[in-house]
Design a protein around this motif. Structure first.
Motif, PDB file in Angstrom:
ATOM      1  N   SER A  45       0.706   4.271  -2.728  1.00  0.00           N
ATOM      2  CA  SER A  45       0.503   5.670  -2.333  1.00  0.00           C
ATOM      3  C   SER A  45       1.607   6.562  -2.871  1.00  0.00           C
ATOM      4  CB  SER A  45       0.441   5.777  -0.806  1.00  0.00           C
ATOM      5  OG  SER A  45      -0.664   5.084  -0.294  1.00  0.00           O
ATOM      6  N   GLU A  46       2.837   6.056  -2.881  1.00  0.00           N
ATOM      7  CA  GLU A  46       3.950   6.822  -3.445  1.00  0.00           C
ATOM      8  C   GLU A  46       3.761   7.040  -4.943  1.00  0.00           C
ATOM      9  OE1 GLU A  46       8.801   6.423  -4.135  1.00  0.00           O
ATOM     10  OE2 GLU A  46       7.716   4.923  -2.941  1.00  0.00           O
ATOM     11  N   VAL A  61      -5.569   2.032  -0.235  1.00  0.00           N
ATOM     12  CA  VAL A  61      -5.246   2.053  -1.659  1.00  0.00           C
ATOM     13  C   VAL A  61      -4.548   0.737  -1.983  1.00  0.00           C
ATOM     14  CG1 VAL A  61      -4.095   3.276  -3.522  1.00  0.00           C
ATOM     15  CG2 VAL A  61      -4.957   4.555  -1.561  1.00  0.00           C
ATOM     16  N   ARG A 115       0.830  -1.214   0.000  1.00  0.00           N
ATOM     17  CA  ARG A 115       0.000   0.000   0.000  1.00  0.00           C
ATOM     18  C   ARG A 115       0.860   1.258   0.000  1.00  0.00           C
ATOM     19  NH1 ARG A 115      -4.841  -1.043   4.417  1.00  0.00           N
ATOM     20  NH2 ARG A 115      -5.937  -2.718   3.280  1.00  0.00           N
ATOM     21  N   GLU A 116       1.957   1.220   0.753  1.00  0.00           N
ATOM     22  CA  GLU A 116       2.811   2.408   0.841  1.00  0.00           C
ATOM     23  C   GLU A 116       3.413   2.741  -0.527  1.00  0.00           C
ATOM     24  OE1 GLU A 116       3.174  -0.353   2.624  1.00  0.00           O
ATOM     25  OE2 GLU A 116       2.328   0.288   4.570  1.00  0.00           O
ATOM     26  N   VAL A 167      -0.723  10.394  -3.300  1.00  0.00           N
ATOM     27  CA  VAL A 167      -1.623  10.775  -2.205  1.00  0.00           C
ATOM     28  C   VAL A 167      -1.551   9.696  -1.140  1.00  0.00           C
ATOM     29  CG1 VAL A 167      -3.201  12.106  -3.649  1.00  0.00           C
ATOM     30  CG2 VAL A 167      -3.604   9.672  -3.321  1.00  0.00           C
ATOM     31  N   LYS A 168      -1.764  10.084   0.092  1.00  0.00           N
ATOM     32  CA  LYS A 168      -1.687   9.136   1.205  1.00  0.00           C
ATOM     33  C   LYS A 168      -3.099   8.818   1.669  1.00  0.00           C
ATOM     34  CE  LYS A 168       2.884  10.567   2.739  1.00  0.00           C
ATOM     35  NZ  LYS A 168       3.500   9.333   2.262  1.00  0.00           N
ATOM     36  N   LYS A 169      -3.677   7.780   1.078  1.00  0.00           N
ATOM     37  CA  LYS A 169      -4.980   7.300   1.500  1.00  0.00           C
ATOM     38  C   LYS A 169      -4.800   6.060   2.369  1.00  0.00           C
ATOM     39  CE  LYS A 169      -7.487   9.034  -2.527  1.00  0.00           C
ATOM     40  NZ  LYS A 169      -8.380   8.666  -3.667  1.00  0.00           N
ATOM     41  N   LYS A 170      -5.768   5.821   3.222  1.00  0.00           N
ATOM     42  CA  LYS A 170      -5.667   4.679   4.125  1.00  0.00           C
ATOM     43  C   LYS A 170      -5.814   3.349   3.386  1.00  0.00           C
ATOM     44  CE  LYS A 170      -7.227   7.118   8.270  1.00  0.00           C
ATOM     45  NZ  LYS A 170      -8.245   7.156   9.361  1.00  0.00           N
TER      46      LYS A 170
END
Length: 478
Positions: free
Chosen positions: A297-298, A307, A293-294, A302-305
Motif C-alpha cells: 500500500s505504501e 492489496v 500488505r502495508e 493507496v490504502k486498500k484493504k
C-alpha cells in the motif's frame, strides 16, 4: 561520415556552478553515422572515448577539465572488423576484435596508450570461417581476464578465456549443455577474478509449468574439462525478473528477483540466494520473502484493504555490501504502444530489423531491500520518482547508483527533457535517506544518459549527454 569531421571540435569546456558540485562539459562531438561509442574511463589522468562508425574508428582523449586534448582515427587490418570488447587497463586500453583472413577468422588483441600509440598487437586464436559466430564477452571484476563465448551449435557452448595481464589465450572449451535451450534459457554469464565462468540458465518459468521450474548453475573452469553443475529449486514459484552477481571477496554466488505463485507479471515478494559457491548443494532452494500488505500500500500510494501484489516492477540492480549482505533495487517500469507498428532499425533491437511501435515509457518508484549476509531482511524502503518519455527506449530514464564508502547516491533525471532538474536520493547503510536536487541543465542544452555513466572515483563520474547527433561528456565531481 565526412573525413576529419572530428577535427572541427572546439577545445573550450563549460563549467557550471552548482551547489557543492563541479560540473565540467566537453565540447560537442559529432556522432552522426556512428554505430556506437564507448566511454573507456580514465587512463593516466585522461578520459578516453572510442567511437565506431562502421568502417571508421575514432578515439578522443580529454584532460581533467574535460578539454579535448587528442583526437585521431584507428586503422585496423581491414576497414570493417568485429569489435567484441574494449577494456581500460592501468596505462593502456585493450581492443578485442576479429576479421576474416582467407578461410579463417582471426581473433586479435591490440593495446593503445592514451595518445593512440599502438603498444602491443597479438593474435589470440583463429577459427574456421564456416564455424564463425558473433562472440559475446564478460570481464572479470578486476579486469585481469576476459571471456568470449557463443553458441557453437544447437547444444554446444563455446568458451575462450583470455589473460589480460599476459595478453594471451588461457584456454578454449566446448561444452554440450543437454536438455537446455541455449538461446531461450540462457540468462547470465559472469567471470570471477580467478577465471571461473559462472553461467546461469532458467527453465519452465511459467504458471503452467512452475512445478518443474529450476535454475541451472554451471561453473566452468579454464583448468578443468568437467564443469560443476547445480540445479536450483524455485519451489513451484514463477520468477518475474531476476539478476545475478558474484562476490569475489567472499566467493558468494548471488541471484535475486521477484516471484509470484499466481501470476507471470505481478509480484508477491522477492527471492534470494547468497551463498558460497563451493557450498551450494544439488537442488538448493531460494529464500522467499513476501511483501506485507502495508508495504505494498505504501508503494502504490493507496490504502486498500486487499492489496497483495505489486504490478510492473523489475529488478534494476544488485549491490554487494562489504559485510557480505546484498541490496536489491526494484523499479516500476511500464511501456504502452500508442499506435500501430512501423518498420525501423536501432542498434538496441534484439533482431536486426524488427517491427516497433511508437512507445510511451514510464520509469517510476524504486524499492530498496537490504539483507544481512545470512539472507534475512535488514530494511526496505520506497523512493518515489516519476519519469516519462516517448520513443527513446527509455535511455534517459531510470537511475544510476553512485557508490561511496559511507552511502549510495541514486541519481536520475526528474524530467526527460534537455532542460531538466537532476535529483538524487542519498541512502545510508541503515536505510535512512534524503532526496535533494543535484543540478539543473536549463540553458546548458544537455540530456544526460545516467544509465551509461562511468564512476571514476569515490567523488567523480562521467555521464554522456546525447541530443540528435551530438555527444558531450559531462564530469560531475562532488
Amino acid at each position: 561520415m565526412l573525413n576529419k569531421l572530428y577535427f572541427i571540435l572546439s577545445i573550450i569546456s563549460v563549467t557550471l556552478s552548482v551547489q557543492a558540485q563541479e560540473v565540467l562539459v566537453s565540447s560537442d562531438i559529432s556522432i552522426r553515422n556512428n554505430l556506437s561509442y564507448d566511454i573507456i574511463g580514465e587512463i593516466e589522468d585522461r578520459i578516453v572515448l572510442f567511437r565506431d562508425a562502421g568502417d571508421e574508428y575514432f578515439m578522443e582523449t580529454f584532460d581533467e577539465e574535460m578539454t579535448m586534448v587528442f583526437s585521431t582515427s584507428i586503422v585496423f587490418e581491414q576497414p570493417k572488423v568485429d569489435i567484441y570488447n574494449i577494456l581500460g587497463l592501468d596505462s593502456t586500453f585493450q581492443i578485442l576484435y576479429g576479421y576474416p583472413d582467407q578461410d579463417s577468422i582471426r581473433i586479435k588483441s591490440r593495446r593503445y596508450d592514451p595518445k593512440a600509440i599502438l603498444i602491443d598487437s597479438v593474435s589470440l586464436f583463429t577459427i574456421e570461417k564456416k564455424l564463425f559466430k558473433r562472440y559475446k564477452y564478460v570481464n572479470s571484476e578486476d579486469g585481469s581476464k576476459t571471456l568470449l563465448f557463443a553458441k557453437a551449435r544447437k547444444d554446444i557452448l563455446e568458451l575462450f578465456w583470455i589473460d589480460n595481464k599476459r595478453n594471451k589465450l588461457i584456454a578454449s572449451q566446448n561444452h554440450s549443455i543437454l536438455n537446455i535451450n541455449l538461446n531461450e534459457d540462457f540468462r547470465f554469464m559472469d567471470l570471477t577474478n580467478d577465471g571461473r565462468a559462472i553461467t546461469y540458465f532458467d527453465t519452465d518459468n511459467f504458471q503452467f509449468t512452475k512445478e518443474n521450474h529450476f535454475g541451472h548453475l554451471f561453473v566452468f573452469s579454464p583448468y578443468s574439462i568437467t564443469p560443476d553443475y547445480y540445479p536450483l529449486n524455485y519451489d513451484s514459484k514463477v520468477a518475474i525478473d531476476f539478476k545475478m552477481e558474484f562476490n569475489n571477496i567472499n566467493n558468494h554466488f548471488v541471484l535475486a528477483g521477484l516471484y509470484s505463485t499466481v501470476s507471470n507479471s505481478s509480484a508477491e515478494g522477492y527471492f534470494l540466494i547468497n551463498k558460497d559457491i563451493d557450498q551450494i548443494q544439488e537442488k538448493d532452494t531460494f529464500s522467499f520473502t513476501q511483501f506485507p500488505r502495508e508495504f505494498i500500500s505504501e508503494v502504490i500510494g493507496v490504502k486498500k484493504k486487499r492489496v497483495n501484489l505489486l504490478n510492473d516492477f523489475v529488478i534494476k540492480d544488485l549491490t554487494l555490501r562489504a559485510d557480505g549482505g546484498v541490496l536489491m533495487f526494484f523499479e516500476s517500469y511500464k511501456e504502452f504502444a500508442r499506435r500501430s507498428t512501423y518498420r525501423s532499425y536501432t542498434r538496441r533491437d534484439a533482431s536486426l530489423y524488427g517491427d516497433r511501435g511508437w512507445v510511451d515509457y514510464y520509469n517510476e518508484d524504486i524499492i530498496v531491500v537490504a539483507t544481512h549476509p545470512e539472507g534475512d531482511e535488514h530494511w526496505k524502503k520506497v523512493l518515489h520518482k516519476k519519469q516519462f518519455s516517448q520513443d527513446d527506449e527509455a535511455i534517459f530514464s531510470s537511475f544510476y547508483i553512485f557508490k561511496t564508502p559511507s552511502r549510495l547516491r541514486l541519481i536520475y533525471n526528474d524530467d526527460i527533457t534537455k532542460n531538466s532538474t537532476i535529483s538524487e536520493y542519498l541512502v545510508d547503510p541503515i536505510g535512512d535517506y534524503e532526496r535533494r536536487s543535484l543540478l539543473n541543465t536549463e540553458y546548458e542544452n544537455l540530456k544526460l544518459r545516467f544509465n551509461d555513466s562511468i564512476q571514476l572515483s569515490s567523488n567523480s563520474m562521467i555521464v554522456p549527454s546525447q541530443q540528435s547527433y551530438t555527444l558531450n561528456l559531462v564530469k560531475i565531481t562532488y
